[in-house]
Enzyme design. Structure first.
Site, PDB file in Angstrom:
ATOM      1  N   LYS A   1       0.826  -1.229   0.133  1.00  0.00           N
ATOM      2  CA  LYS A   1       0.053   0.162   0.133  1.00  0.00           C
ATOM      3  C   LYS A   1       0.941   1.261  -0.006  1.00  0.00           C
ATOM      4  O   LYS A   1       0.589   2.324  -0.834  1.00  0.00           O
ATOM      5  CB  LYS A   1      -0.998   0.023   1.281  1.00  0.00           C
ATOM      6  CG  LYS A   1      -1.742   1.206   1.420  1.00  0.00           C
ATOM      7  CD  LYS A   1      -2.490   1.125   2.487  1.00  0.00           C
ATOM      8  CE  LYS A   1      -3.392   2.321   2.856  1.00  0.00           C
ATOM      9  NZ  LYS A   1      -4.263   2.185   3.954  1.00  0.00           N
TER      10      LYS A   1
ATOM     11  N   LYS B   1       9.256  -1.069  14.087  1.00  0.00           N
ATOM     12  CA  LYS B   1       9.967  -0.608  12.643  1.00  0.00           C
ATOM     13  C   LYS B   1      11.223   0.372  12.923  1.00  0.00           C
ATOM     14  O   LYS B   1      12.009   0.340  12.544  1.00  0.00           O
ATOM     15  CB  LYS B   1       8.981  -0.146  11.822  1.00  0.00           C
ATOM     16  CG  LYS B   1       7.867  -0.944  11.225  1.00  0.00           C
ATOM     17  CD  LYS B   1       6.916  -0.197  10.384  1.00  0.00           C
ATOM     18  CE  LYS B   1       5.697  -1.173   9.973  1.00  0.00           C
ATOM     19  NZ  LYS B   1       4.694  -0.281   9.253  1.00  0.00           N
TER      20      LYS B   1
ATOM     21  N   HIS C   1      -5.858 -33.452  17.789  1.00  0.00           N
ATOM     22  CA  HIS C   1      -4.901 -34.025  18.253  1.00  0.00           C
ATOM     23  C   HIS C   1      -3.662 -33.285  18.653  1.00  0.00           C
ATOM     24  O   HIS C   1      -2.543 -33.800  18.874  1.00  0.00           O
ATOM     25  CB  HIS C   1      -4.158 -35.259  17.154  1.00  0.00           C
ATOM     26  CG  HIS C   1      -5.440 -36.172  16.597  1.00  0.00           C
ATOM     27  ND1 HIS C   1      -5.558 -37.039  17.337  1.00  0.00           N
ATOM     28  CD2 HIS C   1      -6.342 -35.935  15.716  1.00  0.00           C
ATOM     29  CE1 HIS C   1      -6.505 -38.010  16.768  1.00  0.00           C
ATOM     30  NE2 HIS C   1      -7.405 -37.153  15.814  1.00  0.00           N
TER      31      HIS C   1
ATOM     32  N   GLU D   1      -4.950  -6.679  14.843  1.00  0.00           N
ATOM     33  CA  GLU D   1      -4.415  -5.382  14.406  1.00  0.00           C
ATOM     34  C   GLU D   1      -5.380  -4.416  14.445  1.00  0.00           C
ATOM     35  O   GLU D   1      -4.990  -3.255  14.708  1.00  0.00           O
ATOM     36  CB  GLU D   1      -3.731  -5.534  12.925  1.00  0.00           C
ATOM     37  CG  GLU D   1      -2.822  -4.369  12.636  1.00  0.00           C
ATOM     38  CD  GLU D   1      -1.870  -4.473  11.424  1.00  0.00           C
ATOM     39  OE1 GLU D   1      -0.845  -4.953  11.480  1.00  0.00           O
ATOM     40  OE2 GLU D   1      -2.476  -4.239  10.307  1.00  0.00           O
TER      41      GLU D   1
ATOM     42  N   GLY E   1      -4.988  -1.947   5.048  1.00  0.00           N
ATOM     43  CA  GLY E   1      -4.095  -2.916   4.477  1.00  0.00           C
ATOM     44  C   GLY E   1      -4.688  -4.347   4.790  1.00  0.00           C
ATOM     45  O   GLY E   1      -4.789  -5.236   3.803  1.00  0.00           O
ATOM     46  N   ARG E   2      -5.158  -4.365   6.060  1.00  0.00           N
ATOM     47  CA  ARG E   2      -5.824  -5.674   6.359  1.00  0.00           C
ATOM     48  C   ARG E   2      -7.415  -5.999   5.714  1.00  0.00           C
ATOM     49  O   ARG E   2      -7.881  -6.855   6.233  1.00  0.00           O
ATOM     50  CB  ARG E   2      -5.901  -6.012   7.915  1.00  0.00           C
ATOM     51  CG  ARG E   2      -6.574  -4.687   8.664  1.00  0.00           C
ATOM     52  CD  ARG E   2      -6.184  -4.812  10.035  1.00  0.00           C
ATOM     53  NE  ARG E   2      -6.591  -3.755  10.760  1.00  0.00           N
ATOM     54  CZ  ARG E   2      -6.019  -2.577  11.224  1.00  0.00           C
ATOM     55  NH1 ARG E   2      -4.695  -2.595  10.549  1.00  0.00           N
ATOM     56  NH2 ARG E   2      -6.364  -1.538  11.554  1.00  0.00           N
TER      57      ARG E   2
ATOM     58  N   GLU F   1      10.590  -4.672   4.438  1.00  0.00           N
ATOM     59  CA  GLU F   1      10.641  -5.992   4.093  1.00  0.00           C
ATOM     60  C   GLU F   1      10.315  -6.291   2.609  1.00  0.00           C
ATOM     61  O   GLU F   1      10.874  -6.920   1.930  1.00  0.00           O
ATOM     62  CB  GLU F   1       9.725  -7.046   5.008  1.00  0.00           C
ATOM     63  CG  GLU F   1       9.680  -6.765   6.571  1.00  0.00           C
ATOM     64  CD  GLU F   1       9.223  -5.857   7.301  1.00  0.00           C
ATOM     65  OE1 GLU F   1       8.942  -4.656   6.644  1.00  0.00           O
ATOM     66  OE2 GLU F   1       9.345  -6.005   8.546  1.00  0.00           O
TER      67      GLU F   1
HETATM   68  O1  F6P Z   1       2.117  -4.291   9.950  1.00  0.00           O
HETATM   69  C1  F6P Z   1       1.756  -2.877   9.732  1.00  0.00           C
HETATM   70  C2  F6P Z   1       1.321  -2.685   8.209  1.00  0.00           C
HETATM   71  O2  F6P Z   1       1.080  -1.460   8.043  1.00  0.00           O
HETATM   72  C3  F6P Z   1       0.096  -3.470   8.166  1.00  0.00           C
HETATM   73  O3  F6P Z   1      -1.277  -2.901   8.459  1.00  0.00           O
HETATM   74  C4  F6P Z   1      -0.119  -3.827   6.609  1.00  0.00           C
HETATM   75  O4  F6P Z   1      -1.032  -4.404   6.105  1.00  0.00           O
HETATM   76  C5  F6P Z   1       1.408  -4.102   6.390  1.00  0.00           C
HETATM   77  O5  F6P Z   1       2.185  -3.405   7.317  1.00  0.00           O
HETATM   78  C6  F6P Z   1       1.946  -3.923   4.970  1.00  0.00           C
HETATM   79  O6  F6P Z   1       2.121  -2.372   4.476  1.00  0.00           O
HETATM   80  P1  F6P Z   1       2.201  -2.237   3.002  1.00  0.00           P
HETATM   81  O7  F6P Z   1       1.002  -2.706   2.340  1.00  0.00           O
HETATM   82  O8  F6P Z   1       2.243  -0.725   2.822  1.00  0.00           O
HETATM   83  O9  F6P Z   1       3.314  -2.590   2.536  1.00  0.00           O
END
Ligand code: F6P
Length: 552
Positions: free
Chosen positions: A214, A516, A393, A362, A276-277, A220
């Site tokens: 987003k 972060k 199990h 979240e 995002g979620r 990452e």
């Molecule tokens: O974990 C924090 C967060 O901002 C989430 O809400 C989001 O889904 C994720 O990082 C990834 O963010 P982006 O889509 O901006 O890479």
């Protein structure tokens, strides 16, 4: 805060409706599910709802008509319905980020009008869906080829959190609907092993990377995307023109996409009013659309929309997301339940609970209210679970006989997916477990029943099941794209309901920021041995040990 949002001038735990629930809980005494069912022959039928394809039985809960009425009164005084309307109307109910919350617009039919800052966003949603469909058809048919002219055989989605969990979960759920000649992989972890394992057996000439972010700033994702680009260019002789044929981006941030080197013509857009979620039904779902095709993707959106409409229009007594949200409040706030299990009896739903963890935890893992005041009541639960029979199990022992109250959702299907057919009656065996477990959890086994089986006295206590473990059963005919959309929307609106009751902002996530920021600060200490101001003694010593182990 928008005008229509709830009036929270009286603290939740000082409301008469809250106090009435606390008193009701106190007066509950020893009443168990055996008595509740014995006293009310119509209970199972009355405590069942049908929403679209979902048959929802909530009769195995520790509630009576009085409990449910009190919970609905609480929802009324907290103005859940008003906040819901504000959300659907596009008001900026995400107060800390000053944003609208409009995942419902992502599945609204084209003739719907939903305005954000005076602009109807629905045509934009459909324009992106159409662009995604054209692209998906081209890749699926082989019309879109890679840099060397070979067709695409593998799609690798690189993203994390909401840009990974949704598409990865839905791809697993809808596997029987996927183009089996294409391979899909999902890379999220900044641990290089994730990308390495995903690409080690791939031909770069046949690989398409979807960079899903987003913000397009998530470390990452950008790190993995950069490594993927290096891997691709190394494999294709270094011609940077190859990037345009092998990389597409899903983002709200065109500038950063361009900075990364992806042509914005190959970008699929979404907007800051999609959390995002809550985003896998937006452009973030491109990998899923490539897998299942545009028609199935639209079927899934129709399933979401069906439950959106239900949530918006069904009266409180028949409103499933409202009800599930309120049941969670009953257990979390009045029974001290700390967690909630989601236990699907479908292998295809193996990643469903992991997806719900982000959606719920979240969203509602907050301890200050929308005005910044510390809350004095419990908020979101720990959500956990894996496919049912495997759990039986492993950890079901604790649910049955441990000391904790763990409300659980059981999700199952009447028919196995068509292409499986009936392997030796396996589906009936699976579902026999499904029904047996909710029965055992609810009604247990009394010491008298155990003795009647001739169990020696010293083992009676060990073989007794207390019962009264509450469960919701969600049963559908078959797992289809629409049913998946219905299920996800059901949980989205359940989470919404709880956030509204607790008066928290379910749409921000400031809690992930600190880690972060610190990670960025610590990195030079690892790589260069830099002195990092503010490092505590424990972390400083660990960093030193890490460097020594790395031979630095
Ligand atoms: O974990 C924090 C967060 O901002 C989430 O809400 C989001 O889904 C994720 O990082 C990834 O963010 P982006 O889509 O901006 O890479």
């Amino acid at each position: 805060m928008p005008e229509s949002a709830a009036d929270h001038s009286v603290r939740l735990d000082r409301l008469p409706q809250w106090e009435a629930l606390a008193k009701h809980r106190e007066q509950w005494g020893e009443v168990g599910l055996r008595e509740l069912f014995a006293d009310d022959p119509g209970r199972a039928e009355r405590y069942t709802l049908t929403v679209g394809d979902l048959h929802i039985d909530y009769s195995k809960h520790l509630v009576t008509d009085e409990t449910l009425a009190l919970l609905r009164e609480l929802a009324e005084v907290r103005r859940v319905a008003e906040l819901r309307e504000a959300m659907f109307r596009g008001e900026k109910i995400n107060v800390t980020e000053d944003r609208a919350v409009l995942h419902t617009a992502l599945r609204a039919p084209l003739d719907t009008v939903v305005e954000v800052d005076g602009e109807n966003v629905v045509p934009k949603v459909h324009a992106v869906l159409n662009k995604m469909s054209v692209f998906a058809d081209r890749v699926r048919s082989g019309a879109w080829t890679g840099h060397t002219g070979k067709r695409i055989r593998t799609v690798v989605n690189i993203g994390i959190g909401g840009s990974d969990l949704g598409p990865a979960m839905a791809y697993e759920v809808l596997r029987p609907y996927t183009a089996r000649e294409l391979t899909f992989r999902f890379v999220s972890n900044v641990d290089g092993a994730d990308l390495h394992e995903a690409v080690r057996d791939l031909d770069p000439a046949e690989t398409l990377f979807i960079i899903a972010s987003k913000t397009f700033t998530t470390i990452e994702t950008i790190t993995n995307a950069t490594s993927a680009r290096t891997w691709l260019l190394d494999g294709l002789g270094g011609d940077t023109a190859a990037v345009a044929k092998h990389f597409v981006a899903l983002s709200t941030n065109a500038e950063k996409v361009a900075d990364f080197g992806i042509d914005t013509a190959n970008m699929f857009e979404f907007w800051d009013w999609v959390g995002g979620r809550y985003s896998y039904d937006s452009a973030i779902g491109l990998s899923l659309m490539l897998a299942i095709g545009p028609d199935h993707f639209r079927e899934m959106l129709a399933g979401f929309h069906l439950v959106d409409e239900h949530f918006r229009t069904a009266p409180p007594e028949q409103n499933a997301p409202l009800l599930l949200g309120l049941l969670g409040v009953w257990y979390g706030n009045f029974h001290d339940a700390q967690s909630h299990a989601v236990l699907p009896y479908s292998h295809y739903l193996s990643r469903f609970t992991a997806y719900l963890q982000q959606l719920d935890m979240e969203s509602n893992g907050k301890s200050v209210d929308r005005g910044g005041e510390r809350v004095r009541w419990q908020t979101g639960p720990v959500v956990w679970g894996t496919p049912g029979t495997n759990g039986q199990h492993a950890y079901y022992q604790l649910i049955h006989q441990g000391t904790k109250l763990i409300p659980a959702d059981f999700i199952g299907f009447a028919n196995p997916l068509a292409e499986l057919g009936e392997f030796a009656g396996q589906h009936d065996l699976l579902m026999a477990n499904f029904f047996a477990q909710t029965q055992a959890l609810a009604f247990g086994k009394t010491p008298e029943e155990v003795r009647a089986e001739g169990v020696p006295e010293e083992l009676v206590a060990h073989k007794t099941f207390r019962g009264n473990h509450p469960t919701t059963t969600v049963l559908a005919k078959e797992l289809t794209p629409s049913v998946l959309g219905q299920l996800v929307a059901l949980y989205e609106h359940k989470v919404f309901t709880q956030g509204a009751i607790w008066n928290i902002d379910s749409f921000d996530q400031w809690g992930v920021e600190l880690g972060k920021v610190l990670a960025k600060r610590v990195e030079p200490a690892l790589t260069e041995g830099a002195e990092v101001p503010g490092l505590d003694a424990s972390t400083r010593a660990l960093v030193k040990r890490y460097r020594a182990l790395r031979g630095r």
